[in-house]
Design an enzyme around this catalytic site. Structure first.
Site, PDB file in Angstrom:
ATOM      1  N   LYS A   1      -4.320   2.017  -1.797  1.00 20.97           N
ATOM      2  CA  LYS A   1      -6.123   2.016  -1.890  1.00 20.97           C
ATOM      3  C   LYS A   1      -6.076   1.767  -3.783  1.00 20.97           C
ATOM      4  CE  LYS A   1      -5.851   3.486   2.420  1.00 20.97           C
ATOM      5  NZ  LYS A   1      -5.203   2.823   3.195  1.00 20.97           N
TER       6      LYS A   1
HETATM    7  C1  LIG Z   1      -5.472   4.250   4.772  1.00 21.10           C
HETATM    8  C2  LIG Z   1      -6.533   4.075   5.300  1.00 21.10           C
HETATM    9  C3  LIG Z   1      -6.247   4.912   6.281  1.00 21.10           C
HETATM   10  C4  LIG Z   1      -5.833   6.395   6.230  1.00 21.10           C
HETATM   11  O1  LIG Z   1      -5.452   7.055   4.558  1.00 21.10           O
HETATM   12  P1  LIG Z   1      -4.283   8.411   3.964  1.00 21.10           P
HETATM   13  O2  LIG Z   1      -4.935   8.191   2.637  1.00 21.10           O
HETATM   14  O3  LIG Z   1      -3.090   6.904   4.409  1.00 21.10           O
HETATM   15  O4  LIG Z   1      -4.089   9.249   5.482  1.00 21.10           O
HETATM   16  C5  LIG Z   1      -7.030   5.654   7.186  1.00 21.10           C
HETATM   17  N1  LIG Z   1      -8.091   4.029   7.719  1.00 21.10           N
HETATM   18  C6  LIG Z   1      -7.871   3.066   6.267  1.00 21.10           C
HETATM   19  C7  LIG Z   1      -8.989   2.169   7.026  1.00 21.10           C
HETATM   20  C8  LIG Z   1      -7.387   3.025   6.203  1.00 21.10           C
HETATM   21  O5  LIG Z   1      -6.847   1.701   5.242  1.00 21.10           O
END
Ligand SMILES: *Cc1c(COP(=O)(O)O)cnc(C)c1O
Length: 381
Positions: free
Chosen positions: A185
């Site tokens: 992210k």
């Molecule tokens: C990365 C992601 C998640 C999960 O996030 P984590 O912190 O890895 O649990 C959920 N929804 C979307 C759309 C994502 O891109």
């Protein structure tokens, strides 16, 4: 080799984590509280609660929304699988609706058509950092008395125009927004998540759930001059963030403005470079929103072979990713009964690719990516 992304970390983050180690208090404590306060301020939220990751943030958000076994939650299949999985984990049923092919986000008409007497909530995703059409989704939710949970895993720093003003995702416009700090992210703490909500009682629930339902946090007991006993008020979880992660997060927030600006510049220059290519369509950004460009997704003409393009680029040292996955096409969902066909979701998965985009990328690297894409398209034709 040009990777798909690279976290922007420096000695500031390393020092901040080391200082926590030296302090002797490593679990959820003062650093987590400070990270929450700064995060809330940055996105304009009244409450922010840090947790272990975005998946568990979504889990407790659904619980707060009253999503129970047998309930239905409207969402997209076209998302990282955690979005659908958390709905199942509450015992509820994910009802998948299709996406708008231009924005890769949930189609508000599809949402309206999917509402039944069992629908409890809408779990909408700001996919790849592009805000979904809350301007149309929120009125639908209001009319039907549905809660709106924003999967903002990718959307820190993205903005949406409502009632004549730009608002940051997470303010939140729905009932609650959930963020991720996974290295894929825009900001990272290694693993980590954040919930922002407009409801004080939801924030209180999140704080209880993340810490075993404990009435008095251990930080309070630790600092108390009097003997204190805690109670366990409900069946909770251990969804805590550590102080090391939060310390890194505070440093990451300092970089947010710079990171977003650079990502927007890179996206604009990709748009420009790709504008002359007939077989590759750059992503669309509606005028009512500003993406943080967590993901930069291009659509390939049907005549192009997605795998061949990706392989050719990889051979040139450039990592790409297939378009966003569809949960309903995975073995875990083989027995899931689809209520609606999802042609645009499937097409987006099969006919698009994500290009590398991260702040440390130079213009020369971007040119390398585009050159490799043009070469791959010529070969694949
Ligand atoms: C990365 C992601 C998640 C999960 O996030 P984590 O912190 O890895 O649990 C959920 N929804 C979307 C759309 C994502 O891109």
């Amino acid at each position: 080799m040009i990777p798909i992304t690279e976290p922007m970390l420096g000695s500031e983050e390393a020092e901040a984590a080391a200082a926590v180690v030296r302090s002797g208090w490593l679990s959820q404590g003062a650093e987590v509280a400070a990270f929450e306060a700064r995060f809330a301020e940055l996105v304009g939220a009244s409450h922010a609660c840090a947790v272990s990751n975005c998946t568990v943030a979504l889990h407790v958000a659904l619980l707060a929304a009253g999503v129970e076994p047998g309930a239905e939650v409207i969402t997209v299949s076209h998302s990282f699988i955690a979005t659908a999985n958390v709905i199942r984990q509450t015992g509820a049923v994910p009802v998948f609706v299709d996406i708008d092919p231009d924005t890769y986000n949930i189609d508000p008409d599809g949402v309206a058509a999917a509402i039944t007497s069992r629908t409890r909530a809408i779990l909408c995703v700001h996919q790849m950092g592009m805000p979904c059409d809350l301007g149309r989704i929120l009125p639908i939710a209001r009319v039907h008395g549905l809660k709106v949970i924003e999967d903002a895993a990718c959307a820190i720093g993205s903005e949406i125009h409502v009632d004549g003003a730009w608002v940051r995702i997470g303010a939140p416009l729905g009932d609650v927004a959930c963020f991720s700090f996974h290295p894929r992210k825009v900001l990272t703490t290694g693993e980590g998540g954040m919930l922002t909500t407009r409801h004080p009682e939801w924030d209180r629930l999140f704080r209880l759930w993340r810490q075993h339902g404990m009435s008095i946090p251990d930080t309070v007991r630790h600092n108390s001059a009097r003997v204190l006993f805690e109670n366990y008020l409900m069946t909770g979880f251990n969804y805590r963030m550590t102080d090391m992660q939060a310390a890194i997060g505070r440093q990451q927030l300092q970089r947010l403005a710079e990171i977003i600006e650079r990502r927007r510049t890179l996206a604009a220059s990709y748009n420009e470079m790709l504008s002359s290519l007939e077989q590759v369509q750059p992503p669309a950004e509606p005028e009512w929103c500003r993406s943080n460009w967590q993901g930069y997704c291009v659509r390939l003409a049907p005549s192009l072979d997605q795998t061949a393009i990706m392989q050719s680029m990889l051979d040139e040292g450039i990592a790409t990713r297939r378009g966003i996955m569809c949960a309903h096409l995975e073995p875990a969902y083989a027995n899931h009964e689809l209520r609606f066909p999802l042609p645009e979701s499937e097409r987006a998965r099969n006919e698009s690719i994500l290009l590398p985009l991260y702040p440390q990328m130079t213009n020369a690297m971007q040119e390398q990516v585009v050159t490799a894409l043009v070469y791959a398209a010529e070969k694949s034709r």
